[in-house]
Design a protein around this motif. Structure first.
Motif, PDB file in Angstrom:
ATOM      1  N   GLY A 157      -5.438   6.273  -2.883  1.00 49.24           N
ATOM      2  CA  GLY A 157      -4.521   7.325  -2.440  1.00 49.24           C
ATOM      3  C   GLY A 157      -4.222   7.304  -0.957  1.00 49.24           C
ATOM      4  N   ALA A 158      -5.270   7.287  -0.135  1.00 48.43           N
ATOM      5  CA  ALA A 158      -5.023   7.459   1.295  1.00 48.43           C
ATOM      6  C   ALA A 158      -4.775   6.150   2.023  1.00 48.43           C
ATOM      7  CB  ALA A 158      -6.221   8.164   1.924  1.00 48.43           C
ATOM      8  N   ALA A 159      -4.880   5.054   1.305  1.00 43.04           N
ATOM      9  CA  ALA A 159      -4.981   3.770   1.991  1.00 43.04           C
ATOM     10  C   ALA A 159      -3.868   3.470   3.008  1.00 43.04           C
ATOM     11  CB  ALA A 159      -5.070   2.659   0.970  1.00 43.04           C
ATOM     12  N   ALA A 160      -2.625   3.638   2.629  1.00 46.20           N
ATOM     13  CA  ALA A 160      -1.543   3.119   3.469  1.00 46.20           C
ATOM     14  C   ALA A 160      -1.462   3.811   4.816  1.00 46.20           C
ATOM     15  CB  ALA A 160      -0.204   3.246   2.739  1.00 46.20           C
ATOM     16  N   ARG A 161      -1.313   5.127   4.793  1.00 46.75           N
ATOM     17  CA  ARG A 161      -1.152   5.818   6.062  1.00 46.75           C
ATOM     18  C   ARG A 161      -2.408   5.698   6.909  1.00 46.75           C
ATOM     19  NH1 ARG A 161       1.020  11.552   4.538  1.00 46.75           N
ATOM     20  NH2 ARG A 161       0.236  10.957   2.499  1.00 46.75           N
ATOM     21  N   TYR A 207      -3.044  15.007   9.398  1.00 49.58           N
ATOM     22  CA  TYR A 207      -3.264  14.355   8.107  1.00 49.58           C
ATOM     23  C   TYR A 207      -4.635  13.674   8.083  1.00 49.58           C
ATOM     24  CZ  TYR A 207      -2.964  10.528   4.727  1.00 49.58           C
ATOM     25  OH  TYR A 207      -3.247   9.629   3.738  1.00 49.58           O
ATOM     26  N   GLU A 251       1.110   4.563  -2.573  1.00 50.46           N
ATOM     27  CA  GLU A 251       0.873   5.958  -2.200  1.00 50.46           C
ATOM     28  C   GLU A 251       1.984   6.888  -2.697  1.00 50.46           C
ATOM     29  OE1 GLU A 251      -0.465   8.165   1.759  1.00 50.46           O
ATOM     30  OE2 GLU A 251      -1.074   6.062   1.789  1.00 50.46           O
ATOM     31  N   LEU A 294       0.827  -1.206   0.000  1.00 53.46           N
ATOM     32  CA  LEU A 294       0.000   0.000   0.000  1.00 53.46           C
ATOM     33  C   LEU A 294       0.863   1.258   0.000  1.00 53.46           C
ATOM     34  CD1 LEU A 294      -2.873  -0.783   2.514  1.00 53.46           C
ATOM     35  CD2 LEU A 294      -3.101  -0.268   0.084  1.00 53.46           C
ATOM     36  N   TYR A 346       4.034  -1.863  13.948  1.00 52.08           N
ATOM     37  CA  TYR A 346       4.054  -0.625  13.180  1.00 52.08           C
ATOM     38  C   TYR A 346       4.882   0.483  13.807  1.00 52.08           C
ATOM     39  CZ  TYR A 346       0.250  -2.635  10.406  1.00 52.08           C
ATOM     40  OH  TYR A 346      -0.497  -3.429   9.593  1.00 52.08           O
ATOM     41  N   VAL A 392      -2.537   2.161   8.517  1.00 54.62           N
ATOM     42  CA  VAL A 392      -1.538   1.957   9.561  1.00 54.62           C
ATOM     43  C   VAL A 392      -1.848   2.832  10.779  1.00 54.62           C
ATOM     44  CG1 VAL A 392       0.904   2.192  10.127  1.00 54.62           C
ATOM     45  CG2 VAL A 392       0.227   1.174   7.965  1.00 54.62           C
TER      46      VAL A 392
END
Ligand code: SF4
Ligand code: SF4
Lengths: 215, 442
Positions: free
Chosen positions: B37-41, B125, A35, A31, A194, B44
């Motif tokens: 677009g925003a998925a990763a941050r 964010y 990004e 992911l 994480y 997590v």
């Protein structure tokens, strides 16, 4: 029952824990690549700088502002990770099954460390119940996770001192330990996985882009 | 805690726009934002946040509201994003309105909280993501949306037309010539060393700042220029409303102006959010690692002028002064030492603030909050009681704010809390105390 929980179920829980963690990290990586702006911003130097500041007690402003929380949380996490790994009786089990063993904690020390985990867990519970800013953002799952983390230590402590029916407590102890391993990758306990990444990312942004400190 | 935060604010940008929403539109928009677009941050951060509340005391809104948990960073995310994710986007118009109120008017995206979270979770964010959802649904406080519309149509924030722009520059050039011989504002000078850019409100309300820079540049003997065409405005409100497509157009235009003029670098006026847009948010959205033209903030520019002796100080400013450290250039760029250098170089009695540097409190006007306009003003000044207390404790009579948002925000706070202070830009001090060489004296 004992045979099952201390045999196949141990295997299963370790496989789920390790496999699940790898899976979570891989999917995070995939992911993050999508990004596009994440990896280019990562900086080894500033990432490490940030991690180091946040794994040393009292190295950040917020830690200094809350000494009790800082001491408790460090004690809790250190004991939580080290005790099960270096416990003599766990080592004996590993030696019996896989012929591996390593340095172990003196039994008295391990006992104190277990008590620290238990007391700290109650401290966290009290915080959740008493502090409005924590209670406001607490879900039922937060209590559940706290209990999951506490259970292996509480049962371990009882088993070691043999205060309750030993066999039952022992089975509960093993089961709760396995449960904890299994849920780590799939719940907020994965903050364990994480931590380095979120910290490193924020550290990189603060250091490399914003020229400032994040502690 | 279901009761509304404060008295109900009437804002057609929220009240009317939500009437046009359908459940399907809300759900589709949310899912688009949260999966693309925003998925990763997002993922997590959601998985890592242990709901510990340790970020609370970072936020001036929380501190100013006597530690009301609804105003803590994580409290704000809980009321908005967590709920959205939990309900898989199946929320109604009222909910979206509430999201906009929280994300647009009760958070300055100042990022102080990310220094307090043990995991470095970027709550600002996450709240920007909420703004993004609101903006795509058209639910944005009306005044803020108006500035965004202006950006989209005119490439500046204040509907300034080109002839007005040029006119204002010439008028200020003439005014500057009353102070300094041969003061100029050179327009469209190709190959100049510096392109100077400002935000839309300067020609609109604070034109004398343009005169000031003309005086400073002339005395320092700089080779500089300003564009007469679009791209002169470096401010960026769409960055804060959540309209990132328009944000990117504005940033691109700004840099294109610099390319067209073939300048070596851009010097930006005293504005924090504009700097953040050009250095960080804009490039990031455009997938540039760095701004394509070197660019420095006014504070750094003044620092270099004074340090290198290009500007000499004739006499120091006497009244006790303090500073408002703009988040976007201090926490956002580490200019805290340079700011103190220029303060000490020009002022007799500089009173430092506490907390300071990265830990300074936001002015509560930034992040687009002041641009939400009069309906939200009370909310804004009440949200920053701690700033009033902080400034009062210095005992200073003048506050220097090297940022437009800070300037207006601090003025409001000074009035509301009756601090009896004057708010000034640094350039106002500088033109007052600098030495004008004999040959340039009028
Ligand atoms: S106003 Fe600043 S400190 Fe408060 S939540 Fe927003 S970014 Fe965090
Ligand atoms: S954002 Fe960080 S500090 Fe705030 S509640 Fe979550 S984990 Fe705790």
């Amino acid at each position: 029952m004992y045979e099952f929980v201390s045999g196949p179920l141990v295997w299963i829980s370790f496989i789920v824990f390790i496999g699940g963690s790898l899976y979570r990290l891989c999917s995070m990586h995939k992911l993050a690549k999508k990004e596009k702006v994440i990896y280019p911003y990562m900086s080894l130097k500033y990432g490490l700088r940030s991690i180091i500041h946040w794994v040393i007690p009292f190295a950040s402003t917020n830690m200094r502002r809350r000494p009790l929380m800082t001491v408790t949380t460090f004690a809790f996490h250190i004991c939580l990770v080290l005790t099960p790994i270096f416990l003599l009786s766990h080592n004996i089990l590993w030696y019996q099954s896989w012929k591996i063993s390593w340095w172990t904690l003196p039994e008295g020390t391990a006992d104190i460390m277990t008590v620290i985990v238990i007391l700290a867990a109650f401290f966290f519970l009290a915080r959740r119940l008493v502090l409005p800013e924590v209670r406001f953002v607490t879900f039922a799952s937060d209590y559940a996770l706290l209990i999951i983390a506490l259970a292996p230590f509480l049962t371990g402590f009882l088993a070691y001192h043999q205060w309750l029916p030993y066999k039952t407590i022992l089975i509960l102890h093993i089961l709760s330990g396995e449960l904890m391993l299994i849920v780590i990758p799939f719940t907020r306990l994965s903050h364990m996985l994480y931590f380095v990444f979120t910290r490193a990312y924020m550290g990189s942004e603060f250091g490399a882009v914003r020229n400032s400190k994040d502690w | 805690m279901a009761e509304p935060a404060k008295e109900i604010v009437v804002d057609p940008g929220l009240d009317e726009t939500i009437k046009k929403l359908t459940p399907k539109k809300i759900e589709d928009t949310i899912n688009k934002v949260l999966t693309k677009g925003a998925a990763a941050r997002l993922k997590v951060y959601m998985q890592t946040c242990v709901h510990c509340g340790l970020c609370s005391e970072a936020c001036h809104f929380y501190l100013s509201h006597d530690k009301d948990p609804r105003f803590s960073p994580v409290g704000k995310v809980k009321q908005t994003l967590w709920e959205i994710v939990k309900r898989k986007g199946r929320v109604d118009g009222e909910f979206i309105k509430n999201c906009s109120r929280i994300a647009h008017t009760e958070c300055n995206v100042c990022r102080r909280c990310s220094m307090y979270c043990p995991f470095g979770i970027d709550m600002a964010y996450l709240l920007l993501l909420v703004r993004r959802i609101c903006a795509l649904l058209g639910v944005v406080p009306q005044y803020l949306q108006d500035t965004v519309n202006s950006h989209a149509v005119t490439m500046n924030q204040m509907w300034v037309k080109q002839d007005e722009w040029i006119d204002t520059l010439q008028w200020q050039e003439e005014d500057a010539q009353d102070e300094v011989k041969n003061a100029r504002i050179p327009l469209d000078k190709e190959g100049a060393e510096i392109m100077y850019s400002v935000i839309g409100p300067e020609p609109k309300f604070l034109a004398q700042l343009l005169g000031n820079i003309s005086i400073i540049m002339t005395v320092a003997g700089m080779d500089w220029t300003m564009p007469s065409f679009d791209g002169w405005d470096n401010s960026n409100m769409p960055m804060y409303s959540g309209d990132f497509e328009t944000m990117a157009r504005v940033e691109r235009k700004h840099f294109e102006a610099a390319f067209k003029l073939k300048v070596k670098k851009i010097v930006m006026g005293e504005c924090g959010h504009a700097f953040r847009g050009a250095v960080y948010d804009g490039p990031k959205w455009l997938a540039w690692k760095e701004p394509p033209v070197p660019l420095i903030h006014a504070v750094q520019f003044y620092y270099e002028l004074i340090r290198d002796g290009k500007i000499k100080i004739a006499r120091k400013f006497e009244q006790p002064v303090t500073i408002q450290e703009p988040c976007n250039i201090i926490r956002g760029r580490g200019l805290g030492d340079m700011l103190r250098y220029i303060m000490r170089a020009t002022c007799e009695d500089f009173r430092d603030v506490s907390p300071r540097y990265e830990h300074n409190y936001c002015c509560c006007a930034g992040g687009g909050v002041i641009n939400c306009g009069p309906p939200w003003k009370k909310n804004r000044v009440e949200g920053n009681r701690v700033k009033a207390e902080q400034l009062k404790a210095t005992g200073a009579e003048v506050v220097i704010t090297p940022c437009h948002n800070c300037h207006s925000g601090i003025e409001d706070i000074v009035n509301y809390y009756k601090l009896g202070m004057h708010v000034k830009f640094f350039s106002e001090i500088l033109v007052d105390v600098m030495e004008i060489p004999e040959e340039l004296k009028v």
